[in-house]
Write a protein that holds these residues in place. Structure first.
Motif, short mmCIF file in Angstrom:
data_model
loop_
_atom_site.label_atom_id
_atom_site.label_comp_id
_atom_site.label_asym_id
_atom_site.label_seq_id
_atom_site.Cartn_x
_atom_site.Cartn_y
_atom_site.Cartn_z
N GLY A 60 0.78 -1.22 0.00
CA GLY A 60 0.00 0.00 0.00
C GLY A 60 0.82 1.28 0.00
O GLY A 60 0.30 2.34 0.32
N ALA A 61 2.10 1.20 -0.34
CA ALA A 61 2.94 2.40 -0.32
C ALA A 61 2.46 3.40 -1.36
O ALA A 61 2.49 4.60 -1.13
CB ALA A 61 4.39 2.03 -0.57
N GLY A 62 2.04 2.93 -2.51
CA GLY A 62 1.56 3.82 -3.56
C GLY A 62 0.12 4.23 -3.36
O GLY A 62 -0.38 5.13 -4.03
N ALA A 63 -0.59 3.59 -2.44
CA ALA A 63 -2.00 3.90 -2.22
C ALA A 63 -2.18 5.31 -1.69
O ALA A 63 -3.10 6.02 -2.07
CB ALA A 63 -2.62 2.88 -1.26
N ALA A 64 -1.29 5.73 -0.80
CA ALA A 64 -1.39 7.09 -0.25
C ALA A 64 -1.13 8.13 -1.34
O ALA A 64 -1.83 9.15 -1.40
CB ALA A 64 -0.41 7.26 0.90
N GLU A 65 -0.17 7.85 -2.19
CA GLU A 65 0.11 8.79 -3.29
C GLU A 65 -1.06 8.83 -4.27
O GLU A 65 -1.41 9.91 -4.77
CB GLU A 65 1.39 8.40 -4.01
CG GLU A 65 2.64 8.64 -3.19
CD GLU A 65 3.91 8.31 -3.94
OE1 GLU A 65 3.86 8.16 -5.18
OE2 GLU A 65 4.96 8.21 -3.28
N LEU A 77 3.08 15.33 -0.90
CA LEU A 77 3.77 14.29 -1.67
C LEU A 77 5.22 14.17 -1.22
O LEU A 77 5.75 13.06 -1.09
CB LEU A 77 3.69 14.60 -3.17
CG LEU A 77 4.19 13.53 -4.12
CD1 LEU A 77 3.38 12.26 -3.97
CD2 LEU A 77 4.12 14.03 -5.54
N ASN A 78 5.87 15.29 -0.98
CA ASN A 78 7.25 15.26 -0.48
C ASN A 78 7.35 14.58 0.88
O ASN A 78 8.27 13.83 1.15
CB ASN A 78 7.83 16.67 -0.43
CG ASN A 78 8.11 17.24 -1.80
OD1 ASN A 78 8.33 16.49 -2.75
ND2 ASN A 78 8.08 18.55 -1.91
N VAL A 79 6.37 14.87 1.76
CA VAL A 79 6.36 14.24 3.07
C VAL A 79 6.20 12.72 2.94
O VAL A 79 6.88 11.95 3.61
CB VAL A 79 5.24 14.84 3.95
CG1 VAL A 79 5.03 14.02 5.22
CG2 VAL A 79 5.56 16.28 4.30
N LEU A 80 5.30 12.30 2.05
CA LEU A 80 5.09 10.86 1.85
C LEU A 80 6.36 10.19 1.34
O LEU A 80 6.75 9.12 1.81
CB LEU A 80 3.96 10.61 0.86
CG LEU A 80 2.55 10.81 1.37
CD1 LEU A 80 1.55 10.68 0.22
CD2 LEU A 80 2.23 9.80 2.46
N ARG A 81 7.01 10.80 0.39
CA ARG A 81 8.21 10.20 -0.20
C ARG A 81 9.39 10.23 0.75
O ARG A 81 10.21 9.32 0.73
CB ARG A 81 8.54 10.88 -1.52
CG ARG A 81 7.52 10.53 -2.57
CD ARG A 81 7.82 11.13 -3.90
NE ARG A 81 6.84 10.68 -4.89
CZ ARG A 81 6.70 11.21 -6.07
NH1 ARG A 81 7.47 12.21 -6.44
NH2 ARG A 81 5.79 10.75 -6.90
#
Length: 85
Positions: A50-55, A76-80
């Protein structure tokens, strides 16, 4: 000359049953391992399941106009960054 009367004896039946169980256990294990390797959860990007699910969710919110571009890029920067640590 020796003739075989078709009786395997107790040990023959035990070994045959054990071989039967081991054979089917190997077949079932192979099917399960194959199914897991082909599944959608097999992501090797280091983010876990699910790492890409948030993006994707963030991109959908941006597309609907719920957040503006600056908030989108900041989040997006925080997620990455969180994925790298």
């Amino acid at each position: 000359m020796m003739y075989w009367d078709g009786n395997m004896g107790v040990w023959g039946y035990i070994l045959m049953g054990l071989g039967f169980v081991l054979f089917w256990a190997a077949v079932i294990t192979a099917i399960i391992l194959f199914a897991r390797s082909m599944g959608a959860g097999n992501q090797r990007d280091g983010g876990g399941p699910g790492a890409g699910a948030a993006e994707n969710l963030l991109a959908e919110r941006f597309a609907r106009g719920e957040i503006d571009e600056s908030e989108y890029t900041a989040r997006l920067n925080v997620l990455r960054q969180g994925r790298r640590t």
